[in-house]
Design an enzyme around this catalytic site. Structure first.
Site, PDB file in Angstrom:
ATOM      1  N   SER A 141       0.850  -1.187   0.000  1.00  0.00           N
ATOM      2  CA  SER A 141       0.000   0.000   0.000  1.00  0.00           C
ATOM      3  C   SER A 141       0.887   1.239   0.000  1.00  0.00           C
ATOM      4  O   SER A 141       2.023   1.188   0.499  1.00  0.00           O
ATOM      5  CB  SER A 141      -0.885   0.014   1.257  1.00  0.00           C
ATOM      6  OG  SER A 141      -1.453   1.292   1.438  1.00  0.00           O
ATOM      7  N   TYR A 154      -0.822   0.546  10.961  1.00  0.00           N
ATOM      8  CA  TYR A 154      -1.101  -0.119   9.681  1.00  0.00           C
ATOM      9  C   TYR A 154       0.013   0.173   8.675  1.00  0.00           C
ATOM     10  O   TYR A 154       0.547  -0.716   8.021  1.00  0.00           O
ATOM     11  CB  TYR A 154      -2.452   0.369   9.141  1.00  0.00           C
ATOM     12  CG  TYR A 154      -2.819  -0.185   7.791  1.00  0.00           C
ATOM     13  CD1 TYR A 154      -3.321  -1.470   7.663  1.00  0.00           C
ATOM     14  CD2 TYR A 154      -2.664   0.592   6.632  1.00  0.00           C
ATOM     15  CE1 TYR A 154      -3.669  -1.978   6.417  1.00  0.00           C
ATOM     16  CE2 TYR A 154      -3.009   0.090   5.382  1.00  0.00           C
ATOM     17  CZ  TYR A 154      -3.509  -1.188   5.284  1.00  0.00           C
ATOM     18  OH  TYR A 154      -3.847  -1.699   4.060  1.00  0.00           O
TER      19      TYR A 154
END
Lengths: 248, 443
Positions: A141, A154
């Site tokens: 990501s 995260y």
């Protein structure tokens, strides 16, 4: 076996209910893949979904139990033979506020988002190296490209995963097996439900389209959308004082 | 580990490569087969993945090159790695010629058997397997077995793509020739129907026939072709000036070498259309005498010609439709022409009877072969459509050329697959002989 025109045969999706993962599998089946294994928690016993004309198998898989991951890969091989594409698509997003308040939950999320990928990735790599072909599609990501204040638990797991995937790809160089790192921005879907849209967001279908194009061209890193590559070339070098003030 | 591809240079996979010097060494390698299995390889002229074995062992047979000729009967005993090129160089000056040669001399005897190759004489002489009297095969246990046409395993091996064992030797009948030349007739046809009619009506007058089709010609000229047909020339056929020398002199060689690198897209509709136009116009109707090399193996003229397709490589699509299914052939040719598909050399051949080889490709009907750059957009879908049409017509795709067909399609095209599998499973119960093609097609 992947054929001369890039059509693959057998696909293993880990995190068998992932929207992005399923969107990729659907496209691979549309392009000619005939065998699919969907691995997820408590998968067996249920009815396998219909995906085109492919034969679909279900397999139990728990990302948080690395001691079982070797068996999962072996079971998948037993079901469909050589694995042409392996897609570890599991993960939890969670909110930074919750993690701030509950460090145990944060550690557990990291164990899945990073540790789980490391263990399944290494097991998949062992098999792919042995068979001399195949691609692991790692869903990284942009959150991990430069970790942000707004979601650093995260983001840091994704940063670790991104680094792991690149290292794994280098380790596999020359073996016939490959790793493709996918870096989407904000993806609109179940995982991000209720969140405000970020600029340059994409849908699971768009991410899947980019993955298919990447597989066809043997890409090593795929940004979705492609413009993010340019954006992050700038973001990466922004002074820390500005970066930490990023609203999200 | 060495990365290997077929002639089309697509889908490389790594394998351990061994080059045995004798049939005994082959047997020893087979006995110590790794878990990923063993594949035999010759000169790598199969276009796809027939001689690749990802993660396994590939046995390069090109060091097995012994041979002998019985000058009274024309029976040749040749080791599997001997190339037809080397064999011809030895046989032709002695007045003999191979019973069947494909479009290149650079294939091995073992490969010719495993693919049951065909040539321009298929309509009269059938394929390579028809001329074999025996074969030596190293089977899964590492034992050498001599097989004759009376054995089922023989016909599972002829056309069996190397999946029944490693062929180490073949014995076959050659044909006597008076000269190393061919008496050639060239004729041009107006369109596809004219091509088919002419071949049907007059093919039987020649031992060797083939049609080159201009796939880019459209409208009323769609399917226009250059028919090249010939017979081995007798001494009397040689032009007066050439009669003095050795009528059996055979000195073929590649005159040109393809550049080591070519850009992707060098072959595009513009360049290929220009080439086709020139080729069609250059091929003036008439009769003349030509060497064996230029007649049988025009592509061997340019060494490494597969490189001109660029780094992405190319696929060759060769299908067969039985007689009576000309509509399917027409449908495919018109679609190719409409889609502006760039094919450098598209060849049409009228097949005669096939061999009893269970996975053998040739059977009575029409076969069309074309090369297409692999990078072409939409190619996978287009060829899948053709696969369906061909299967519906009771036709099939040539495994030695294939690099992209799906397993289900293959099974539909080869009705004797189950019979072949049964014999193969008896000969190789543990699946020692594996290739990428076998994995892709679930053989």
């Amino acid at each position: 076996m992947k054929n001369a025109l890039g059509t693959v045969d057998a696909v293993l999706l880990l995190g068998g209910r992932s929207e992005i993962g399923l969107a990729i599998v659907e496209r691979l089946v549309r392009d000619g893949a005939r065998r699919v294994v969907l691995a997820s928690r408590d998968a067996t016993g249920g009815e396998p979904p219909v995906i085109g004309e492919a034969e679909v198998h279900l397999l139990d898989f728990d990302a948080s139990r690395p001691e079982t991951h070797g068996e999962v890969i072996d079971a998948a091989v037993k079901l469909v033979g050589d694995l042409d594409v392996v897609i570890p698509a599991f993960g939890v997003l969670g909110s930074q506020a919750v993690y701030d308040a509950d460090p145990v939950a944060a550690a557990e999320a990291v164990a899945v988002n990073y540790g789980g990928h490391v263990s399944i990735g290494l097991h998949a790599a062992r098999r792919l190296r042995e068979q001399g072909h195949g691609t692991i599609v790692v869903l990284s990501s942009v959150a991990g490209v430069r970790v942000r204040r707004a979601n650093f638990v995260y983001g840091s797991a994704k940063a670790g995963l991104d680094g792991f995937a690149q290292g794994l790809g280098d380790a596999l160089h020359g073996s016939g097996a490959r790793v493709m790192v996918v870096r989407p921005g904000f993806v609109i879907g179940r995982m991000t439900e209720g969140m405000t849209l970020a600029p340059l967001s994409s849908t699971p279908g768009q991410v899947a389209d980019a993955v298919i194009a990447g597989l066809r061209s043997d890409a090593e890193i795929v940004w979705v959308p492609g413009l993010l590559k340019l954006m992050f070339a700038v973001m990466r070098v922004l002074p820390r004082a500005i970066w930490r003030k990023m609203p999200r | 580990m060495t990365f290997l591809t077929g002639w089309g240079r697509t889908a490389p996979t790594p394998a351990r490569l061994a080059r045995p010097r004798s049939a005994e060494e082959v047997a020893e390698l087979v006995r110590r087969a790794p878990g990923r299995g063993v594949a035999a390889r010759g000169l790598g002229r199969s276009y796809g993945d027939a001689a690749q074995n990802a993660g396994g062992l590939v046995v390069d047979c090109t060091a097995l090159i012994s041979w002998s000729l019985d000058e009274t009967t024309g029976l040749v005993t040749a080791a599997a790695g001997l190339s037809l090129h080397d064999l011809m160089a030895a046989l032709v000056p002695r007045g003999w010629f191979v019973p069947v040669t494909p479009g290149t001399r650079h294939v091995t005897v073992g490969g010719a058997v495993a693919a049951d190759v065909h040539g321009k004489n298929h309509h009269v002489d059938s394929s390579f397997g028809a001329h074999l009297t025996s074969l030596t095969l190293v089977t899964a246990g590492g034992e050498s077995r001599v097989l004759t046409p009376a054995d089922d395993l023989f016909w599972a091996t002829v056309g069996g793509m190397g999946l029944t064992g490693v062929i180490t030797e073949a014995v076959f009948r050659c044909i006597p020739i008076e000269t190393s030349r061919v008496r050639v007739d060239v004729e041009r046809t107006r369109d596809l129907d004219h091509t088919l009619e002419t071949m049907t009506a007059t093919d039987d007058r020649y031992r060797y026939t083939v049609a080159w089709i201009d796939l880019l010609a459209r409208g009323g000229r769609m399917g226009r072709s250059v028919l090249t047909r010939g017979d081995h020339a007798s001494r009397e056929d040689l032009p007066r000036g050439a009669r003095g020398g050795d009528p059996l002199a055979f000195t073929p060689g590649s005159l040109l070498k393809a550049p080591p690198w070519a850009p992707n897209g060098l072959l595009n509709p513009v360049t290929v259309r220009a080439f086709n136009e020139a080729w069609y116009l250059k091929s003036r109707p008439g009769s003349f005498v030509q060497g064996l090399g230029p007649f049988f193996h025009p592509l061997d003229f340019v060494e490494g010609w597969n490189r001109v397709y660029g780094s992405r490589g190319f696929v060759q699509y060769q299908f067969l439709v039985p007689f009576g299914e000309e509509a399917t052939l027409r449908r495919i040719v018109s679609r190719l022409s409409a889609e502006n598909v760039v094919s450098f050399l598209t060849v049409l051949k009228r097949f005669g009877p096939g061999t009893p080889g269970m996975l053998s490709f040739p059977a009575p009907g029409w076969t069309l072969a074309l090369d297409i750059p692999a990078g072409r957009r939409g190619l996978a879908e287009l060829l899948r459509t053709f696969d369906d049409w061909v299967a519906e017509a009771g036709g099939r795709i040539y495994l030695a050329k294939d690099s992209r067909m799906a397993a289900g399609t293959m099974a539909a095209m080869y009705p004797r697959l189950a019979e072949w599998r049964k014999i193969r499973d008896e000969a190789d119960p543990d699946g020692v002989f594996r290739t990428d093609l076998a994995r892709r097609l679930s053989l």
